[in-house]
Design a protein around this motif. Sequence first.
Motif, short mmCIF file in Angstrom:
data_model
loop_
_atom_site.label_atom_id
_atom_site.label_comp_id
_atom_site.label_asym_id
_atom_site.label_seq_id
_atom_site.Cartn_x
_atom_site.Cartn_y
_atom_site.Cartn_z
N HIS A 6 0.86 -1.17 0.00
CA HIS A 6 0.00 0.00 0.00
C HIS A 6 0.91 1.23 0.00
O HIS A 6 2.10 1.13 0.25
CB HIS A 6 -0.95 0.01 1.20
CG HIS A 6 -0.27 0.22 2.50
ND1 HIS A 6 0.38 -0.78 3.16
CD2 HIS A 6 -0.12 1.33 3.25
CE1 HIS A 6 0.90 -0.30 4.28
NE2 HIS A 6 0.62 0.98 4.36
N THR A 17 -3.97 10.45 0.99
CA THR A 17 -4.42 9.45 0.03
C THR A 17 -3.73 8.14 0.39
O THR A 17 -2.53 8.11 0.62
CB THR A 17 -4.05 9.85 -1.41
OG1 THR A 17 -4.64 11.12 -1.70
CG2 THR A 17 -4.52 8.82 -2.41
N SER A 19 -3.51 4.01 -0.81
CA SER A 19 -3.88 2.94 -1.73
C SER A 19 -3.77 1.60 -0.99
O SER A 19 -3.13 1.51 0.05
CB SER A 19 -2.98 2.94 -2.96
OG SER A 19 -1.65 2.63 -2.59
N VAL A 21 -6.46 -0.08 0.22
CA VAL A 21 -7.44 -0.06 1.31
C VAL A 21 -8.59 -1.02 0.99
O VAL A 21 -9.19 -0.95 -0.08
CB VAL A 21 -7.99 1.36 1.54
CG1 VAL A 21 -9.07 1.36 2.61
CG2 VAL A 21 -6.86 2.30 1.93
N GLY A 23 -11.23 -1.41 3.30
CA GLY A 23 -12.46 -0.81 3.80
C GLY A 23 -12.20 0.20 4.90
O GLY A 23 -11.13 0.24 5.49
N VAL A 24 -13.22 1.02 5.16
CA VAL A 24 -13.19 1.97 6.28
C VAL A 24 -13.87 1.28 7.45
O VAL A 24 -15.05 0.95 7.39
CB VAL A 24 -13.93 3.28 5.92
CG1 VAL A 24 -13.93 4.23 7.10
CG2 VAL A 24 -13.30 3.93 4.69
N LEU A 34 -8.66 2.35 9.00
CA LEU A 34 -8.77 1.70 7.70
C LEU A 34 -8.31 0.25 7.79
O LEU A 34 -7.33 -0.05 8.48
CB LEU A 34 -7.91 2.41 6.66
CG LEU A 34 -8.18 3.89 6.42
CD1 LEU A 34 -7.17 4.45 5.41
CD2 LEU A 34 -9.60 4.10 5.93
N ILE A 51 -13.80 12.25 5.28
CA ILE A 51 -13.56 11.33 4.17
C ILE A 51 -14.08 11.98 2.89
O ILE A 51 -15.24 12.37 2.81
CB ILE A 51 -14.24 9.98 4.42
CG1 ILE A 51 -13.65 9.29 5.66
CG2 ILE A 51 -14.11 9.07 3.18
CD1 ILE A 51 -14.38 8.04 6.10
N PHE A 54 -13.69 7.05 -1.28
CA PHE A 54 -13.21 5.68 -1.12
C PHE A 54 -13.80 4.85 -2.25
O PHE A 54 -15.01 4.75 -2.39
CB PHE A 54 -13.60 5.07 0.23
CG PHE A 54 -13.26 3.60 0.32
CD1 PHE A 54 -11.96 3.18 0.14
CD2 PHE A 54 -14.24 2.67 0.55
CE1 PHE A 54 -11.64 1.82 0.19
CE2 PHE A 54 -13.94 1.31 0.62
CZ PHE A 54 -12.64 0.88 0.43
N LYS A 56 -13.79 1.20 -3.51
CA LYS A 56 -13.43 -0.17 -3.17
C LYS A 56 -12.80 -0.89 -4.36
O LYS A 56 -11.88 -1.68 -4.20
CB LYS A 56 -14.64 -0.92 -2.65
CG LYS A 56 -14.30 -2.27 -2.06
CD LYS A 56 -15.45 -2.85 -1.30
CE LYS A 56 -15.09 -4.18 -0.72
NZ LYS A 56 -14.59 -4.12 0.62
N PHE A 61 -8.35 5.44 -0.96
CA PHE A 61 -9.06 6.21 0.06
C PHE A 61 -8.47 7.62 0.10
O PHE A 61 -7.26 7.79 0.00
CB PHE A 61 -8.86 5.54 1.43
CG PHE A 61 -9.28 6.38 2.59
CD1 PHE A 61 -10.58 6.36 3.06
CD2 PHE A 61 -8.36 7.21 3.22
CE1 PHE A 61 -10.96 7.14 4.13
CE2 PHE A 61 -8.73 7.99 4.29
CZ PHE A 61 -10.04 7.96 4.74
N THR A 62 -9.32 8.64 0.26
CA THR A 62 -8.84 10.02 0.42
C THR A 62 -9.60 10.70 1.55
O THR A 62 -10.78 10.42 1.80
CB THR A 62 -9.01 10.85 -0.87
OG1 THR A 62 -10.38 10.85 -1.26
CG2 THR A 62 -8.16 10.30 -2.00
#
Length: 82
Positions: A6, A17, A19, A21, A23-24, A34, A51, A54, A56, A61-62
């Motif tokens: 990641h 940001t 990468s 990910v 899930g939250v 995360l 947030i 995101f 999936k 995610f940002t």
Amino acid sequence: MQEILHQVTIEQQKSITVSGVEGVLSFSDTKITLGLLGGKKLYITGSGLKITGFAKQSAIFTATGTIQQLSYGNKGFSGLFK
């Protein structure tokens, strides 16, 4: 076993940001948790966290706000931005 990578990018402590990910897991304006691909967790703490995206499908995610600390479970970068 192959390691799943990641990447974390923080811009002037105001946006992040991530990468890789999955899930939250939880979020508030002071802490975001995360779930990363491969089963690890990333904890983001700060203030005014929001947030902003995101996806999936792409695992990206940002978020925005004041980023103060990142940590991975019991290991991390405690106080990195103090």
